[in-house]
Design an enzyme around this catalytic site. Structure first.
Site, PDB file in Angstrom:
ATOM      1  N   ASP A  28      -5.710  -5.725  10.552  1.00 26.26           N
ATOM      2  CA  ASP A  28      -6.739  -5.365  11.529  1.00 26.26           C
ATOM      3  C   ASP A  28      -6.186  -5.459  12.949  1.00 26.26           C
ATOM      4  O   ASP A  28      -6.465  -4.610  13.801  1.00 26.26           O
ATOM      5  CB  ASP A  28      -7.946  -6.298  11.413  1.00 26.26           C
ATOM      6  CG  ASP A  28      -8.639  -6.222  10.062  1.00 26.26           C
ATOM      7  OD1 ASP A  28      -8.446  -5.209   9.357  1.00 26.26           O
ATOM      8  OD2 ASP A  28      -9.365  -7.171   9.722  1.00 26.26           O
ATOM      9  N   GLU A  31       0.830  -1.208   0.000  1.00 23.95           N
ATOM     10  CA  GLU A  31       0.000   0.000   0.000  1.00 23.95           C
ATOM     11  C   GLU A  31       0.862   1.254   0.000  1.00 23.95           C
ATOM     12  O   GLU A  31       0.536   2.246  -0.663  1.00 23.95           O
ATOM     13  CB  GLU A  31      -0.919  -0.019   1.225  1.00 23.95           C
ATOM     14  CG  GLU A  31      -1.983  -1.110   1.158  1.00 23.95           C
ATOM     15  CD  GLU A  31      -2.617  -1.415   2.499  1.00 23.95           C
ATOM     16  OE1 GLU A  31      -3.684  -2.056   2.505  1.00 23.95           O
ATOM     17  OE2 GLU A  31      -2.053  -1.029   3.535  1.00 23.95           O
TER      18      GLU A  31
END
Length: 476
Positions: A264, A198
């Site tokens: 997460d 990312e």
């Protein structure tokens, strides 16, 4: 870095983002289909787990934090299953239901601990839905400490800049797990947590450590982030802030079975730690350890406080016995309680260790599974015993005690009485040698109030440190 877990129960966190249901079909494979060259899986287990932003919220709740979860769902059976899944584990859902869209579902077929295929059931939500969700979430900002924006590029978080600005104006930290090639959408966030892919999707290929730091600092300046934490798989994590040197944290994963939900876990541990009062480097170390735990599990998973304690102890050298600090001992005691061990504690100066001490400590250890000996430091011994004491410095006294088979942990304290440290550690049994009355034993009231016991043991007659010193002086 010394890592201490904060009081997670004090954390108040709002998670906003793309919620989904992770569904697992599991079974053995014994043959190839005659219809196509694919394995036939005989399903014998079906499991639903909250995923995406919902998994972030579950991680926070599992650590002990207070968490609300805002997201977009459909008006379908999957939404009902997702609601039950989060409520059962203590998450307060704040859904915005959209009539013409399904609740996002990811179905995975597994056999022999291997994922064979994933099927996605989803439709992108409209921008207007995201605007309504963020507007609805603004009303929750006054009752929280940290916001997590969990962006899976499914439409729940479209243009969050105004929401971020409002949260920051109220003193609320905003953490973002970003997606896409435009980090400008998260302008003004406190911290973003991209993985390496990312990060490179935004800044281009990273050619070296220096290049990574330069590009990260460029993003900080351009988008007014306070910090960037780049997660780097087997290379661990790199924290970059505007006003401090970078921090590299090596990975602690021992075995990697499944990276599902690892991102997460990172942001949830960060959010819970920061909301509970940890500083940023500490929070990053906790998050890195949590990620190392979760990748050793199959499928979307959470990490408990106990698992974190055990992992921190393993990777930060805090699980051993012998001479320890108070914080190290607190970790060790949590593990001992998890194992169901009975912990006994005593205290003293132990200036010159003699046969009476050895006998007394053997008696104390026989009353439980583990024995803590709290030792007065040099200054407190001098105050209690006078000039010329201690004969042996505290590090030497503790080293000798730690060498006894009956003693598991030795910890120093600086006060004249051990009341404070006993009240912190709260053993199952507090013992004291001599002719004390139980009500006069320092720390005894706190131990009893916590459900523990206090007991007085006898010393061997005619043996004392003072007598030994006097005998030495007389024979000089």
């Amino acid at each position: 870095m010394k890592v201490s877990l904060p009081a997670f129960e004090k954390a108040r966190v709002l998670v906003v983002g793309d919620v989904m249901l992770d569904r697992y079909w599991v079974g053995p494979t014994g043959r190839i289909s005659p219809e196509a060259p694919v394995p036939v899986v005989k399903i014998n287990q079906v499991e639903d787990r909250p995923g995406g932003a919902a998994n972030v919220a579950l991680n926070i709740a599992t650590l002990g934090g207070q968490v609300q979860l805002a997201g977009l769902v459909g008006q379908d059976d999957t939404a009902i299953a997702l609601t039950l899944g989060v409520q059962t584990l203590g998450v307060e859902p704040q859904w915005l239901s959209i009539a013409d869209k399904p609740t996002i579902t990811k179905l995975r077929v597994l056999s022999r601990n291997q994922q064979l295929i994933r099927l996605d059931f989803e439709e992108a939500f409209d921008k207007a839905d995201s605007v309504r969700l963020l507007k609805q979430s603004e009303a929750l900002l006054d009752s929280i400490d940290v916001v997590v924006l969990s962006d899976y590029a499914k439409g729940a978080i479209d243009q969050p800049r105004d929401f971020i600005a409002l949260a920051r104006s109220k003193g609320v930290m905003v953490l973002v797990d970003p997606k896409g090639s435009d980090f400008g959408r998260y302008h003004g966030a406190s911290l973003i947590t991209p993985n390496m892919s990312e990060f490179e999707a935004v800044v281009g290929t990273v050619t070296s450590e220096a290049d990574l730091l330069e590009k990260a600092r460029g993003l900080l300046k351009e988008h007014h982030f306070d910090a960037i934490l780049v997660t780097r798989s087997e290379k661990g994590m790199t924290l970059v802030t505007a006003n401090a040197p970078e921090l590299h944290i090596p990975t602690v994963a021992r075995e990697v079975y499944d990276v599902t939900g690892a991102g997460d876990t990172v942001i949830s541990a960060l959010a819970t730690s920061l909301a509970a009062g940890a500083d940023l480097p500490q929070a990053c170390a906790i998050a890195n350890t949590a990620a190392g735990v979760v990748v050793g599990k199959l499928g979307t998973s959470t990490v408990s406080r106990i698992e974190l304690i055990e992992a921190l102890a393993l990777h930060h050298g805090e699980s051993g016995f012998g001479v320890v600090s108070e914080d190290q001992l607190a970790y060790a005691l949590e593990q001992a309680k998890l194992r169901g061990e009975r912990v006994v504690m005593t205290n003293g100066c132990f200036d010159i260790l003699h046969a009476g001490h050895v006998s007394y400590l053997k008696q104390a250890k026989a009353l439980g599974d583990r024995l803590i000996v709290a030792v007065n430091d040099d200054a407190s011994v001098k105050r209690l015993k006078g000039e010329g004491r201690p004969v042996n410095q505290v590090d030497r006294r503790m080293a000798v005690l730690a060498g006894l088979a009956s003693v598991d942990w030795v910890v120093p304290f600086s006060e004249d009485t051990p009341q404070r440290i006993i009240a912190r550690l709260l053993p199952d049994l507090l013992v004291k040698g001599g002719d004390y009355k139980i009500e006069d034993i320092a720390g005894g009231a706190e131990v009893i109030a916590a459900g523990g016991q206090v007991q007085v043991l006898g010393f061997e007659d005619g043996i004392s440190t003072t007598a030994i010193i006097q005998n030495i002086m007389a024979n000089q």
